[in-house]
Write an enzyme that holds these catalytic residues in place. Structure first.
Site, PDB file in Angstrom:
ATOM      1  N   LYS A 135      35.926  37.021  35.721  1.00 34.56           N
ATOM      2  CA  LYS A 135      34.673  36.939  36.344  1.00 34.56           C
ATOM      3  C   LYS A 135      33.869  35.782  35.196  1.00 34.56           C
ATOM      4  CE  LYS A 135      33.316  41.892  37.125  1.00 34.56           C
ATOM      5  NZ  LYS A 135      32.631  43.114  36.779  1.00 34.56           N
TER       6      LYS A 135
ATOM      7  N   ALA B 248      31.389  41.093  32.013  1.00 38.78           N
ATOM      8  CA  ALA B 248      31.740  42.439  31.269  1.00 38.78           C
ATOM      9  C   ALA B 248      32.293  43.297  32.730  1.00 38.78           C
ATOM     10  CB  ALA B 248      30.351  43.325  30.863  1.00 38.78           C
ATOM     11  N   ASP B 249      33.217  44.187  32.344  1.00 41.26           N
ATOM     12  CA  ASP B 249      33.677  45.010  33.461  1.00 41.26           C
ATOM     13  C   ASP B 249      33.883  46.378  32.920  1.00 41.26           C
ATOM     14  OD1 ASP B 249      34.736  44.962  36.371  1.00 41.26           O
ATOM     15  OD2 ASP B 249      36.444  46.219  35.244  1.00 41.26           O
ATOM     16  N   THR B 250      33.232  47.291  33.518  1.00 39.61           N
ATOM     17  CA  THR B 250      33.310  48.888  33.361  1.00 39.61           C
ATOM     18  C   THR B 250      34.157  49.762  34.178  1.00 39.61           C
ATOM     19  OG1 THR B 250      31.234  48.873  32.331  1.00 39.61           O
ATOM     20  CG2 THR B 250      31.965  50.888  32.498  1.00 39.61           C
TER      21      THR B 250
ATOM     22  N   ALA C 212      35.149  46.144  28.937  1.00 41.04           N
ATOM     23  CA  ALA C 212      35.641  44.926  28.201  1.00 41.04           C
ATOM     24  C   ALA C 212      34.694  43.850  28.553  1.00 41.04           C
ATOM     25  CB  ALA C 212      36.831  44.524  29.121  1.00 41.04           C
TER      26      ALA C 212
END
Length: 196
Positions: free
Chosen positions: A56, A72-74, A109
């Site tokens: 991203k 960010a990635d959840t 992250a």
């Protein structure tokens, strides 16, 4: 409370992530990233979240060459099984049925990418979330509410889905979608932000 030392871009459309940065007093632009979010075969949940955050950031960075990118990635994981955003209420119900009465991991992250200063740093935070036990009619009512549809794991701890959660161990903001404590530390370390 904080001031950005460089232009900031949040590579996300998440209103929850935007709210966290707003609360810190930071000025930033939001530019959602368009990437393929398909896990690789046998990719571990944390590795997947880290790869997504990095992808991203990279996909948005070329659009804003003088800015610092925060991405960010959840993900929600039960064992090694990943649960993304449900496609529809029936999919949400199926996810909730697997998570109820269980302890799962919420992994977020974050990547901070700032090409002018050769900064490319990342972190991953894990919070353990334990769901209470509810019968299928309760889970279906929540799934049908529409609330789970834009959330990994088919629930939002900060909204209607809070009743599902019996306990958490770790960062609350991480479950919402941004490990604020760790991200602020990272941004301060690289002098991307400073206290007012």
């Amino acid at each position: 409370m904080f001031t950005a030392c460089h232009p900031l871009i949040l590579a996300s459309a998440s209103p929850r992530r935007r709210q966290f940065l707003d609360q810190l007093g930071l000025e930033f632009l939001s530019a959602p990233a368009a990437i393929d979010e398909t896990p690789l075969s046998e990719e571990a949940p944390e590795a997947f979240a880290r790869r997504m955050a990095s992808s991203k950031a990279a996909s948005v960075a070329h659009l804003f060459p003088g800015a610092c990118i925060i991405a960010a990635d959840t993900v929600v994981a039960l064992g090694e099984t990943l649960f993304g955003k449900p496609a529809n209420p029936a999919d949400a119900l199926a996810i909730l049925q697997q998570l109820h009465s269980q302890t799962h991991r919420v992994i977020t992250a974050c990547t901070v990418l700032f090409d002018p200063l050769a900064i490319n740093d990342s972190l991953a935070e894990t919070t353990l979330v334990t769901f209470g036990t509810f019968d299928n009619a309760v889970l279906k009512a929540y799934a049908d509410s529409g609330d789970p549809l834009d959330k990994a794991g088919a629930y939002g701890i900060q909204g209607k889905g809070t009743f599902l959660v019996d306990s958490i161990s770790g960062s609350y903001s991480n479950v919402v979608g941004l490990p604020v404590n760790q991200l602020v530390r990272l941004l301060l370390k690289h002098h991307i932000i400073r206290p007012d």
